[in-house]
Design a protein around this motif. Structure first.
Motif, PDB file in Angstrom:
ATOM      1  N   ARG A   5       2.501   1.715  -3.373  1.00  0.00           N
ATOM      2  CA  ARG A   5       1.518   2.178  -4.344  1.00  0.00           C
ATOM      3  C   ARG A   5       1.272   3.686  -4.180  1.00  0.00           C
ATOM      4  NH1 ARG A   5      -4.144  -0.109  -3.613  1.00  0.00           N
ATOM      5  NH2 ARG A   5      -4.312   1.936  -2.649  1.00  0.00           N
ATOM      6  N   ALA A   6       1.200   4.117  -2.909  1.00  0.00           N
ATOM      7  CA  ALA A   6       0.972   5.540  -2.651  1.00  0.00           C
ATOM      8  C   ALA A   6       2.137   6.374  -3.179  1.00  0.00           C
ATOM      9  CB  ALA A   6       0.782   5.779  -1.160  1.00  0.00           C
ATOM     10  N   LEU A  64       0.832  -1.206   0.000  1.00  0.00           N
ATOM     11  CA  LEU A  64       0.000   0.000   0.000  1.00  0.00           C
ATOM     12  C   LEU A  64       0.865   1.254   0.000  1.00  0.00           C
ATOM     13  CD1 LEU A  64      -2.750  -1.064   2.565  1.00  0.00           C
ATOM     14  CD2 LEU A  64      -3.005  -0.835   0.089  1.00  0.00           C
ATOM     15  N   ARG A  65       1.935   1.215   0.799  1.00  0.00           N
ATOM     16  CA  ARG A  65       2.806   2.380   0.880  1.00  0.00           C
ATOM     17  C   ARG A  65       3.496   2.644  -0.451  1.00  0.00           C
ATOM     18  NH1 ARG A  65       1.148   5.675   2.663  1.00  0.00           N
ATOM     19  NH2 ARG A  65       3.090   6.825   2.535  1.00  0.00           N
TER      20      ARG A  65
END
Ligand SMILES: Nc1ncnc2c1ncn2[C@@H]1O[C@H](COP(=O)(O)OP(=O)(O)OP(=O)(O)O)[C@@H](O)[C@H]1O
Ligand SMILES: [Mg+2]
Lengths: 336, 266
Positions: B16-17, B13-14
């Motif tokens: 991707r951000a 998730l990180r």
């Protein structure tokens, strides 16, 4: 009914260090022990039974948030004991965390750059929530809080009201037994507040979730809490039914009279005039000294009136009275 | 296993951000890599003058530099959460971690993954590989295993330093900048053979803050060099484990720190 929360002689003292700035300053900070102590919670004791909704009230800086932080395992108490569901929050933090839901209204517990849905899915993994339970909950919360409107929106883009709804739902995904809410309606408009209250009520009624909430909004208290705990200046001031608090304090009532004309002397025995504007006059009286009926009769005998009404002081005034007059109504039991 | 897969989920998730801002990401990657190229060029220029430094050739120093830089780059990549812990506390993000049924150490790890350190990491790897091609190290399975452990140990060492810096926030709220002396200063110092330094300095960085175990002892081992100050063979062989031990100790320190956490007053 079993006890869910047990707090005994709980105290928290903060050490506030003096900070020196800069590189050398940070070096000096390491060795300097200069600090002052702030007593945020002092000797607070209470218990909460399953299914209760308790309003934990007090003015700014009273120690409400600090108490909740000790109940949720964020802070280690300085002294005293606390158990939630039989767990000691700071020692059995993870076990406790599985069974409590927490919302600190001032900030979000969700992930800023994730859409609400992904935040929820992350929580599902963190709490290992079974698929069926997860879907059931999301569906139910969506129905009650209309999460669908912003389910795909990143948390950072949510309005305050949306964020609060998302946070509330998120705190309940794992079916906690106890819900801690620190100012869950702060900054919300009337409609949003009503919605949150209704949700809390429904969750409490349907799932037997025990709720401890702090608020500065007395409507919250009137609508939600049968029982209130008042703290002021770190100490417990009152613990009991809201109705009791009202009865204890409402020895005085207000009588508001609209006279037909302006009279020169409008004093009435046993009633204190507290306010006058034109023909409107407000008296304060104690029902123990004179009954409402006798008072009205006395007025009618002397004057012509247009309107008359009797008021009980509202909670805001009650609480102010407790704070200001230092009334220790129900001293906490001393624990061995 | 569950916690590993959750960790991977967190950092996915990180990443991707971070990738959402692809342009600035690429830019940072490039600037990172070029800054570290300059780092090594400085050492090379020094050698242009002196040819040798305490019996170490340029390429041997390249090995020192490569190892320590790889370790630091990986540490900064994975332990970003500790590096920025002060702001985490300030934002109340650490409070949020404490209400989750997961360990705090684990959560701070999973909080951030600094992908752009790949730039620095690849530069370090390139230096290491070039240095290796100029040296004739006979790579046995044993030496490869040792190198692998040394890189893990060195990375653990730097993570440990970041953990200490982060844990100091539990008392002072502001993180101590002194820890930078040991990280950035340590890299600078450790880019040269430790034998060129004063005795007390050497001892400090061997026994108190075991920086020598990150790259100096491992390089001695890989190059079959004799330690002039007479460090025993055992120390050299077990150097990779020191970093791992160091991280374990800092984890205990962390745990103790958490019990002193005061949160913020709002
Ligand atoms: N982390 C902290 N460090 C130092 N002092 C603190 C800290 N947190 C709270 N305090 C102090 O402890 C006291 C109680 O604070 P607390 O936040 O519990 O009050 P509160 O009842 O929640 O107030 P409010 O209604 O304003 O939210 C205050 O004097 C506050 O300044
Ligand atoms: Mg508060």
């Amino acid at each position: 009914m079993d006890t869910v929360i047990d707090v005994r002689a709980l105290s928290k003292t903060f050490k506030v260090y003096h900070h020196r700035k800069g590189f050398l300053g940070s070096f000096a900070n390491l060795f300097s022990r200069k600090h002052r102590l702030v007593q945020a919670v002092a000797q607070v004791s209470f218990t909460v039974k399953r299914g209760e909704i308790v309003g934990y009230l007090g003015p700014n800086g009273a120690g409400k948030s600090t108490t909740l932080k000790m109940l949720t395992g964020i802070l280690v108490p300085s002294s005293g004991s606390v158990t939630v569901n039989g767990y000691i929050p700071h020692r059995q933090r993870k076990e406790n965390a599985k069974r409590i839901g927490v919302v600190f209204g001032q900030r979000s517990h969700l992930w800023f750059d994730l859409p609400v849905q992904e935040s929820f899915e992350l929580l599902q993994r963190i709490y290992r929530i079974p698929q069926a339970q997860y879907h059931h909950n999301v569906e139910m919360f969506d129905e009650l809080l209309s999460l669908g409107d912003f389910f795909q929106t990143p948390v950072r883009q949510l309005s305050l009201g949306q964020r609060m709804r998302a946070d509330l739902a998120a705190a309940l995904l794992h079916n906690p037994d106890v819900l801690f809410l620190d100012e869950p309606t702060v900054g919300l408009d009337v409609v949003a507040k009503a919605r949150i209250r209704q949700f809390i009520q429904q969750i409490n009624a349907e799932r037997q979730v025990t709720v401890v909430l702090t608020t500065h909004d007395l409507d919250d208290v009137e609508k939600l809490c049968k029982r209130v705990i008042l703290i002021d200046d770190a100490r417990l001031r009152f613990d009991g039914e809201l109705a009791t608090l009202r009865r204890l304090l409402s020895t005085e009532r207000l009588l508001i009279v609209d006279y037909a004309e302006v009279y020169s002397d409008i004093s009435i025995p046993n009633a204190h005039m507290t306010y006058q504007e034109g023909t409107r006059v407000q008296y304060r009286f104690s029902p123990e000294e004179i009954s409402t009926a006798a008072l009205i009769k006395a007025i009618l005998q002397k004057f012509k009136i247009v309107d008359i009404s009797v008021q009980e002081p509202d909670i805001e005034e009650l609480i102010k009275a407790v704070y200001e007059d230092n009334l220790l109504l129900n001293p906490p039991a001393n624990f061995p | 296993m569950k916690s590993l897969s959750l960790y991977l989920h967190f950092i996915t998730l990180r990443i991707r951000a971070q990738m959402a801002y692809r342009f600035s990401f690429t830019l940072e990657l490039l600037s990172q890599a070029s800054i570290s190229v300059i780092d090594f060029l400085m050492i090379a220029i020094l050698f242009e003058r002196f040819k040798q430094l305490a019996n170490w050739t340029l390429w041997e120093v390249g090995l020192l530099y490569g190892i320590i830089s790889v370790c630091f780059a990986v540490a900064e990549m994975v332990a970003r959460g500790f590096d920025t812990f002060q702001s985490l506390v300030g934002r109340g993000a650490f409070d949020n971690m404490l209400i989750r049924p997961l360990g705090t150490f684990y959560q701070v790890f999973a909080h951030e993954f600094q992908l752009r350190r790949v730039g620095k990491l690849s530069q370090a790897l390139v230096v290491f590989l070039i240095a290796n091609s100029h040296l004739d190290i006979s790579w046995t399975l044993g030496k490869l295993g040792y190198l692998f452990l040394a890189l893990i140990g060195g990375t653990c060492f730097f993570i440990g330093l970041l953990v200490i810096g982060a844990a100091s926030c539990f008392w002072t709220v502001q993180s101590i900048e002194i820890i930078n002396i040991f990280t950035h200063g340590g890299i600078f110092m450790g880019s040269y053979p430790i034998s060129i330094y004063q005795r007390w300095f050497r001892h400090f960085f061997t026994f108190i803050v075991p920086l020598a175990c990150v790259n100096y002892f491992p390089s001695l081992f890989l190059l079959n060099k004799i330690e002039p100050a007479g460090a025993s063979r055992i120390v050299v062989q077990f150097a990779p484990f020191i970093g791992i031990l160091f991280l374990c100790l800092t984890a205990l320190f962390w745990k103790w720190g958490v019990s002193h956490y005061q949160s913020t007053g709002h």
